[in-house]
Design a protein around this motif. Structure first.
Motif, PDB file in Angstrom:
ATOM      1  N   PRO A  60     -25.194  -7.112  18.781  1.00  0.00           N
ATOM      2  CA  PRO A  60     -25.498  -5.764  18.296  1.00  0.00           C
ATOM      3  C   PRO A  60     -25.615  -4.770  19.456  1.00  0.00           C
ATOM      4  CG  PRO A  60     -27.023  -7.389  17.387  1.00  0.00           C
ATOM      5  CD  PRO A  60     -26.275  -8.069  18.482  1.00  0.00           C
ATOM      6  N   HIS A 104     -25.662   4.689  14.361  1.00  0.00           N
ATOM      7  CA  HIS A 104     -26.450   3.552  13.891  1.00  0.00           C
ATOM      8  C   HIS A 104     -27.770   3.986  13.264  1.00  0.00           C
ATOM      9  CE1 HIS A 104     -23.707   0.924  15.962  1.00  0.00           C
ATOM     10  NE2 HIS A 104     -24.063   1.341  17.167  1.00  0.00           N
ATOM     11  N   LEU A 132     -28.729  -3.935  11.471  1.00  0.00           N
ATOM     12  CA  LEU A 132     -27.623  -4.607  10.793  1.00  0.00           C
ATOM     13  C   LEU A 132     -27.935  -4.675   9.303  1.00  0.00           C
ATOM     14  CD1 LEU A 132     -27.115  -7.510  13.365  1.00  0.00           C
ATOM     15  CD2 LEU A 132     -25.982  -5.274  13.306  1.00  0.00           C
ATOM     16  N   GLU A 173     -27.342 -11.753   5.772  1.00  0.00           N
ATOM     17  CA  GLU A 173     -27.914 -12.522   6.870  1.00  0.00           C
ATOM     18  C   GLU A 173     -27.754 -14.018   6.625  1.00  0.00           C
ATOM     19  OE1 GLU A 173     -32.196 -13.110   9.211  1.00  0.00           O
ATOM     20  OE2 GLU A 173     -31.848 -11.332   7.980  1.00  0.00           O
ATOM     21  N   ARG A 175     -26.351 -11.630  11.393  1.00  0.00           N
ATOM     22  CA  ARG A 175     -26.290 -10.708  10.260  1.00  0.00           C
ATOM     23  C   ARG A 175     -25.006  -9.902  10.364  1.00  0.00           C
ATOM     24  NH1 ARG A 175     -31.456  -8.099   7.383  1.00  0.00           N
ATOM     25  NH2 ARG A 175     -30.393  -7.365   5.520  1.00  0.00           N
ATOM     26  N   TYR A 176     -24.375  -9.701   9.226  1.00  0.00           N
ATOM     27  CA  TYR A 176     -23.096  -9.003   9.208  1.00  0.00           C
ATOM     28  C   TYR A 176     -23.275  -7.493   9.319  1.00  0.00           C
ATOM     29  CZ  TYR A 176     -20.123 -13.021   8.158  1.00  0.00           C
ATOM     30  OH  TYR A 176     -19.423 -14.194   8.239  1.00  0.00           O
ATOM     31  N   SER A 177     -22.290  -6.870   9.973  1.00  0.00           N
ATOM     32  CA  SER A 177     -22.198  -5.416  10.050  1.00  0.00           C
ATOM     33  C   SER A 177     -20.725  -5.054  10.031  1.00  0.00           C
ATOM     34  CB  SER A 177     -22.851  -4.889  11.338  1.00  0.00           C
ATOM     35  OG  SER A 177     -22.706  -3.485  11.436  1.00  0.00           O
ATOM     36  N   LYS A 233     -23.018 -10.583  13.594  1.00  0.00           N
ATOM     37  CA  LYS A 233     -23.591 -10.288  14.902  1.00  0.00           C
ATOM     38  C   LYS A 233     -24.865 -11.102  15.112  1.00  0.00           C
ATOM     39  CE  LYS A 233     -21.625  -5.648  15.399  1.00  0.00           C
ATOM     40  NZ  LYS A 233     -21.893  -4.250  15.809  1.00  0.00           N
TER      41      LYS A 233
END
Length: 351
Positions: free
Chosen positions: A130, A153, A213, A217, A274-276, A281
């Motif tokens: 991240p 962000h 994020l 998760e 965890r996805y972003s 990430k």
């Protein structure tokens, strides 16, 4: 009979002890556990619960060594003060106790300090990191927040050295403090509140200020050999409330393999991502059994026992986990001690 010692664990040690005890090979184990609170739930499943002193550093290591020597411990599965125990692992070798700990001290130290660990893995092609900054003054915190928001962000922060969700906060300048007084406890704070609090001191312990994020998760529970060769990895997706889904996500399984090959983390460890925007990430890697591992074991894989086998140096056939399982958890009451008259009645019935 193999003697196992677990020091100051989370309450879920109750599950891990029972899983190891109920292993498919019928191997017999005797469990020893210590905690400052003799009534702590982590001790309920132990055959020999005990208390431990309020000491740190080498003094704590000496306590553990003495405890292992006096109780003829074969296997030591530490949670508290793993870094110090790793530094003095040779003391356990000398008394014949095998310790489930990463002996790469530099790697272990970096996993405890999240910013150092990000520096360790960044640029190695293992996992995306991240966007983040490290701050220990109010001015640095403000600058980090402004840079991250300018990059588009949402922002959160947490101590670089913490366990679980301790110290984690989400910056939300649209929150309504009055409404929150009537609602659930929240992890949100406004930038101004955080900045004012941090401004009250000249310096504070390092905070990682980072992008929030917002995607799905996953916790990837892993077991490897003493040399760090991956035996199994099982992704566990956090769903709504207390529910989880065990999923065979190819890119996460490949990520776990890459991390294992590069870092050589032994025994049990846990990768949190965890996805972003479709990219997983890294949040952190824990060099121990995770708090939710007992849910992952619903895959049909007894991961605590696998880790014990790895510590014993046994040859392990890679298991075949069952995926697609949705699971959750509920509270279950456990009797820790019965009144004397009930024990007497039970004794009479067995005569």
């Amino acid at each position: 009979m193999t003697r196992v010692y677990m020091n100051r664990w989370f309450s879920v040690a109750y599950h891990y002890i029972n899983m190891i005890r109920e292993n498919p090979d019928g191997e017999k184990f005797e469990f020893f556990g210590t905690h400052p609170d003799i009534n702590h739930m982590s001790l309920v499943a132990s055959d020999h619960p005990g208390t431990e002193p309020a000491v740190v550093g080498r003094d704590y290591v000496d306590f553990c060594v003495d405890y292992c020597r006096e109780n003829r411990i074969d296997l030591f599965i530490p949670r508290l003060h793993m870094e110090e125990i790793s530094r003095y692992a040779h003391l356990f070798d000398e008394i014949g106790t095998k310790v489930m700990v990463c002996r790469d001290i530099a790697l272990l130290d970096s996993m405890v300090e999240k910013d150092k660990f990000y520096e360790t893995v960044e640029g190695k092609g293992l996992v995306a990191i991240p966007d983040y900054r490290v701050a220990n003054t109010a001015g640095e915190f403000k600058r980090a927040y402004e840079e991250l928001t300018a990059a588009g962000h949402r922002v959160c922060f947490k101590p670089t050295k913490s366990e679980g969700g301790m110290g984690f906060r989400i910056i939300d300048d649209e929150r309504d403090p009055l409404r929150e007084l009537y609602g659930y406890v929240t992890l949100s704070t406004s930038f101004q509140q955080a900045y004012d609090t941090l401004s009250s001191v000249e310096r504070f312990d390092n905070l990682m200020v980072m992008e929030l994020l917002s995607g799905v998760e996953y916790s990837i529970d892993c077991v490897a050999t003493a040399e760090g060769d991956l035996i199994t990895a099982i992704p566990r997706r956090k769903s709504t409330g207390r529910t989880y889904l065990l999923e065979a996500v190819p890119e996460l399984l490949e990520m776990a393999e890459r991390i294992a090959i590069s870092l050589r983390i032994p025994y049990a460890f846990n990768i949190q991502v965890r996805y972003s925007n479709g990219i997983p990430k890294l949040l952190e890697i824990n060099p121990r059994m995770s708090g939710g591992l007992y849910i992952t074991c619903l895959s049909g894989v007894n991961m605590p026992y696998l880790a014990v086998q790895a510590l014993q140096g046994k040859a392990i056939e890679p298991p075949a986990p069952r995926f697609g399982i949705q699971a959750g958890y509920v509270e279950q009451p456990l009797i820790m001690k019965q009144p004397d008259f009930e024990i007497d009645l039970l004794a009479q019935k067995t005569r």
